[in-house]
Design a protein around this motif. Sequence first.
Motif, PDB file in Angstrom:
ATOM      1  N   LYS A 190      27.830  19.915  43.879  1.00 19.13           N
ATOM      2  CA  LYS A 190      28.321  21.274  43.712  1.00 19.13           C
ATOM      3  C   LYS A 190      29.825  21.232  43.514  1.00 19.13           C
ATOM      4  CE  LYS A 190      24.776  23.256  46.716  1.00 19.13           C
ATOM      5  NZ  LYS A 190      24.519  23.993  47.948  1.00 19.13           N
ATOM      6  N   LEU A 191      30.275  21.663  42.345  1.00 18.77           N
ATOM      7  CA  LEU A 191      31.701  21.698  42.072  1.00 18.77           C
ATOM      8  C   LEU A 191      32.154  23.147  42.153  1.00 18.77           C
ATOM      9  CD1 LEU A 191      34.269  20.208  41.300  1.00 18.77           C
ATOM     10  CD2 LEU A 191      33.620  20.443  38.908  1.00 18.77           C
ATOM     11  N   GLU A 192      32.258  23.662  43.389  1.00 21.95           N
ATOM     12  CA  GLU A 192      32.732  25.016  43.618  1.00 21.95           C
ATOM     13  C   GLU A 192      31.985  26.030  42.745  1.00 21.95           C
ATOM     14  OE1 GLU A 192      34.769  25.894  45.939  1.00 21.95           O
ATOM     15  OE2 GLU A 192      35.082  23.848  46.602  1.00 21.95           O
ATOM     16  N   GLY A 193      30.656  25.994  42.827  1.00 17.17           N
ATOM     17  CA  GLY A 193      29.874  26.994  42.124  1.00 17.17           C
ATOM     18  C   GLY A 193      29.349  26.539  40.781  1.00 17.17           C
TER      19      GLY A 193
ATOM     20  N   GLN B  61      28.597  27.665  32.450  1.00 18.28           N
ATOM     21  CA  GLN B  61      28.584  27.190  33.834  1.00 18.28           C
ATOM     22  C   GLN B  61      29.868  27.638  34.515  1.00 18.28           C
ATOM     23  OE1 GLN B  61      28.025  22.956  33.307  1.00 18.28           O
ATOM     24  NE2 GLN B  61      25.898  23.071  33.945  1.00 18.28           N
ATOM     25  N   GLN B  62      29.716  28.261  35.676  1.00 16.27           N
ATOM     26  CA  GLN B  62      30.874  28.821  36.359  1.00 16.27           C
ATOM     27  C   GLN B  62      31.472  27.824  37.341  1.00 16.27           C
ATOM     28  OE1 GLN B  62      32.198  31.832  35.570  1.00 16.27           O
ATOM     29  NE2 GLN B  62      30.650  31.831  33.962  1.00 16.27           N
ATOM     30  N   ARG B  63      32.769  27.739  37.346  1.00 19.60           N
ATOM     31  CA  ARG B  63      33.474  26.904  38.308  1.00 19.60           C
ATOM     32  C   ARG B  63      34.677  27.662  38.820  1.00 19.60           C
ATOM     33  NH1 ARG B  63      33.430  21.019  35.152  1.00 19.60           N
ATOM     34  NH2 ARG B  63      31.178  20.846  35.024  1.00 19.60           N
ATOM     35  N   THR B  64      35.102  27.349  40.019  1.00 18.58           N
ATOM     36  CA  THR B  64      36.227  28.061  40.612  1.00 18.58           C
ATOM     37  C   THR B  64      37.514  27.616  39.938  1.00 18.58           C
ATOM     38  OG1 THR B  64      35.071  28.184  42.708  1.00 18.58           O
ATOM     39  CG2 THR B  64      37.435  28.561  42.765  1.00 18.58           C
TER      40      THR B  64
END
Length: 262
Positions: free
Chosen positions: A66-69, A198-201
Amino acid sequence: MSRRPGNPSRRLADDGSIPFVASIQSKSQNSPLLSIGLVIVGAIFLIGYFYSSSGGASSDVKDFSKLEGGASCSSEVLQALPVLKKAYGDSMHKVLHVGPDSCLVVSSLLEEEDTEAWGIEPYELDDVGAKCKSLVRKGIVRVADIKFPLPYRAKSFSLVLVSDALDYLSPKYLNKTLPELARVSTDGVVIFAGYPGQQRTRGEEVAKFGRPAKLRSSSWWIRFFVQTGLDENETAGKKFEQASVKKAYKPACQVFHLKSLP
């Protein structure tokens, strides 16, 4: 919706106490073992909850995936190892991994039989464990900016795996980095890239990588490979797809197979 007014006579006994609580108190007084049993059952549920939350023995891999979401393509490399071995066979005997968390990927590769592995970490390492420090100290994993020529001779590795690294490069640097990856390999380059959407912080990404990831479509990558003069390895790609079906593996990232430079 309006609630029906409760009937106080149904909830309270004549002496003002709650019948259910009084019943439990009465049972507890009559059977001390009941209280002990309830405590033990509660403890078992708590232990099971915390164990499942932490993931047990596989917590490191789950946290790593998991890379921050958003999905981490480096974790995808770990899951894809059996498929890669089927597709590339003997080419897996000398592997270079390029990307964040290279220590974990290299450590997993080194556990494979008859496999040599090295890694390049494109970003500064923070709060790493003793095992990672040992790999860096031995020169097995290097911290190097992949926007510049790689510190290896041509055809130093049979296979190069890349994950979570190219998504942070602009086309200006990709023009130089991709040919370098193909230069140091003999049997090809496998790229794991994120899917658009793909969502990431972003705050976390900018703090570590200097910029948010640019998640490109497969058609964008294919056009870029052609423009850069790199050929897709269709044979390896078909073997990878066939092995993925047999092992019921569905990549969470885009996977591209490139040929090495002549």
